[in-house]
Design an enzyme around this catalytic site. Structure first.
Site, PDB file in Angstrom:
ATOM      1  N   GLY A 204       0.798  -1.225   0.000  1.00  0.00           N
ATOM      2  CA  GLY A 204       0.000   0.000   0.000  1.00  0.00           C
ATOM      3  C   GLY A 204       0.825   1.266   0.000  1.00  0.00           C
ATOM      4  N   SER A 205       0.209   2.345   0.459  1.00  0.00           N
ATOM      5  CA  SER A 205       0.797   3.674   0.362  1.00  0.00           C
ATOM      6  C   SER A 205       2.120   3.802   1.098  1.00  0.00           C
ATOM      7  CB  SER A 205      -0.188   4.696   0.922  1.00  0.00           C
ATOM      8  OG  SER A 205       0.454   5.927   1.100  1.00  0.00           O
ATOM      9  N   THR A 206       3.017   4.595   0.502  1.00  0.00           N
ATOM     10  CA  THR A 206       4.310   4.862   1.135  1.00  0.00           C
ATOM     11  C   THR A 206       4.159   5.700   2.396  1.00  0.00           C
ATOM     12  OG1 THR A 206       4.560   6.783  -0.284  1.00  0.00           O
ATOM     13  CG2 THR A 206       5.617   4.773  -1.012  1.00  0.00           C
ATOM     14  N   VAL A 207       2.967   6.284   2.590  1.00  0.00           N
ATOM     15  CA  VAL A 207       2.697   7.030   3.817  1.00  0.00           C
ATOM     16  C   VAL A 207       2.797   6.094   5.024  1.00  0.00           C
ATOM     17  CG1 VAL A 207       0.945   8.402   4.995  1.00  0.00           C
ATOM     18  CG2 VAL A 207       1.278   8.675   2.558  1.00  0.00           C
ATOM     19  N   GLY A 208       2.742   4.782   4.759  1.00  0.00           N
ATOM     20  CA  GLY A 208       2.921   3.780   5.808  1.00  0.00           C
ATOM     21  C   GLY A 208       4.146   4.035   6.680  1.00  0.00           C
TER      22      GLY A 208
END
Lengths: 136, 385
Positions: free
Chosen positions: A61-65
């Protein structure tokens, strides 16, 4: 006896092993306040990753992870150590920012050596994962 | 747990992602993504605030991607979102970032030259910098670009090596490309087929390799493909000297139609719903604003709203050059500081018509909106009165 692991972020951590056979999306999939997995139908849904030695194939999923891993660490609800099956930029960056020991291991071997829930020591200095043994 | 943010941490982030030799290369410009509050949320906001308090500062010229609000239109979004977006931008400004809030830094805010080594995030800007300008940047992630802005260097890998720039797959498009949408559809189709490979692209029957069209092609390529560079015959600096890959894949109009079907659905003709036209993904240039005005000169008014996204710098220039006259009266609204992933658009939950393939992809998948793809001229034909 120990399992050889490849160190990504140095450190030593001890805790119950939590094995996820599926990747975890930290952004959206984990509550950043509590460390509980909230992704619908994830095998770990409803369980906490806080203060565990979390073993998983990779992130997703998102790199905001990465920011979520950092936020978990800041609040004291992050895993105490993380083991991934392969290099993962989202988890690597998050673990480094949050000061969480991180290593890469062969997930198949890990699952055959250790059981989910047992207390293990992740030595991300010497590159070893082993069972806690009592010393007198 | 105590966490401390310092240069060492960012060095580690760069080195943890490098397989093989750990070598670095100096950069002279950085561009950051992960700016929108709708994207990074409270976790990202908190991180950036901690970072600005840590005393770390950017060593190179650093610009930032759009956020999710227009700072001149505070009522379009929830107050909380507005305030939090402001905090994110302030943290980055404290660290030395230019408040560009644009995905097209190469137009005015962060101009780079051929051969310059840079560390940019934002795929459409990366592809433009490499393929049109001939600068060198990998497709950095939010955090690696941030690390490079702080450290002043990046990993010497990928595109920074000669072998990392080689074309690996050869495409030839046979047929006419009529408008910006055709170029966008083609870019997406190439990205799907190329996957991670670097394409070499030959366009036949096109007399007009216009930059605004190529910008659409590259932005949509960046949505479906993962390479940081497309060699465009006749455009990319040095294209005549690279060795073309052997087998040639021929594409035609069918490929464009396939993509259109994936991302476009017609509004039922009996629907009373008012759609909204959205454009400026990537952000409009002065030229595109001029072109828009020219097309709109043929109509009195649009029967539905058209929302145009651009950077504050371009907006100011357009204002100075008096390019915005008559737009408002024709039902055109301009937005700055944000992109199509705009809080006001999410809130409105409307059916969206757009000429950008990238916008359609993200509005469908992240905002869960229904989208139709039409070129701007096509849209004006349908909705102009």
């Amino acid at each position: 006896m120990f399992l050889k692991i490849k160190v990504v972020n140095e450190g030593v951590a001890k805790g119950p092993l939590l094995i996820s056979l599926q990747p975890i999306s930290f952004f959206g999939g984990v509550d950043p306040e509590t460390g509980i997995v909230v992704e619908k139908n994830h095998p770990l849904e409803g369980r906490s990753i806080s203060n565990r030695i979390l073993a998983l194939p990779s992130g997703k999923g998102s790199t905001v992870g990465s920011y979520v891993v950092y936020a978990l660490a800041k609040k004291g609800v992050a895993p105490s150590g993380i083991i991934v099956g392969r290099v993962d930029s989202i988890i690597s960056a998050g673990a480094i920012l949050g000061g969480i020991p991180l290593a890469i291991a062969d997930m198949k071997r890990l699952c055959s050596y250790f059981e989910d829930g047992e207390i293990v020591v992740l030595d991300a200095r010497r590159g070893r994962l082993y069972r806690e043994t009592l010393k007198e | 747990m105590k966490t401390s943010l310092n240069e060492k941490v960012f060095k580690k982030i760069l080195s943890s992602l490098q397989t093989g030799k750990k070598e670095y290369i100096r950069i002279s410009s950085a561009h950051l993504s992960g700016i929108s509050y709708l994207n990074i949320g409270d976790a990202g906001l908190e991180f950036l605030e901690d970072l600005s308090k840590s005393g770390l500062r950017f060593r190179v010229k650093t610009t930032i991607n759009p956020g999710c609000v227009d700072f001149d239109s505070p009522t379009e979004c929830e107050t909380e979102v507005f305030e939090k977006q402001k905090k994110i931008v302030n943290s980055l400004k404290t660290m030395g970032a230019i408040e560009s809030l644009t995905c097209t830094p190469y137009l005015l805010d962060n101009i780079v030259k051929k051969g310059q080594r840079i560390a940019w995030a934002e795929s459409s800007a990366v592809l433009y910098a490499n393929s049109i300008i001939g600068a060198h940047t990998n497709k950095e992630g939010s955090l690696t670009a941030l690390a490079s802005a702080i450290l002043g260097y990046t990993a010497r890998s990928g595109i920074h090596l000669r072998k990392g720039r080689r074309p690996e797959i050869f495409f030839e498009y046979q047929g006419e490309l009529n408008d910006e949408l055709d170029y966008g559809l083609l870019g997406y189709a190439i990205g799907l087929k190329a996957e991670a490979k670097t394409p070499y692209l030959r366009l036949t029957n096109t007399h007009d390799l216009h930059l605004t069209y190529l910008k659409q092609l590259l932005a949509s390529f960046g949505t479906s493909g993962s390479a940081p560079l497309v060699w465009i015959e006749g455009v990319t600096p040095g294209f005549s000297k690279v060795r073309k890959p052997g087998r040639k894949i021929v594409l035609d109009r069918h490929e464009l139609e396939k993509v259109r079907k994936m991302l476009s659905e017609e509004l039922p003709s009996n629907s009373s719903e008012k759609p909204v036209f959205v454009t400026g993904c990537p952000h409009y240039s002065l030229e595109e604003i001029e072109n828009l005005s020219r097309i709109l000169n043929n109509v009195k008014k649009l029967s539905v709203e058209a929302w145009v996204f651009t950077s504050r710098s371009v907006y100011s220039e357009a204002l100075r050059k008096r390019l915005l006259r008559g737009l408002y009266e024709r039902n055109v609204k301009l937005f700055k500081d944000s992109c199509v992933m705009y809080c006001g658009l999410k809130r409105r939950n409307a059916y969206v018509i757009t000429n950008s393939v990238k916008a359609a992809y993200y509005l469908r998948n992240s905002f869960r909106l229904r989208t139709a793809l039409k070129s701007f001229a096509e849209f004006v034909n349908t909705y102009g009165v």
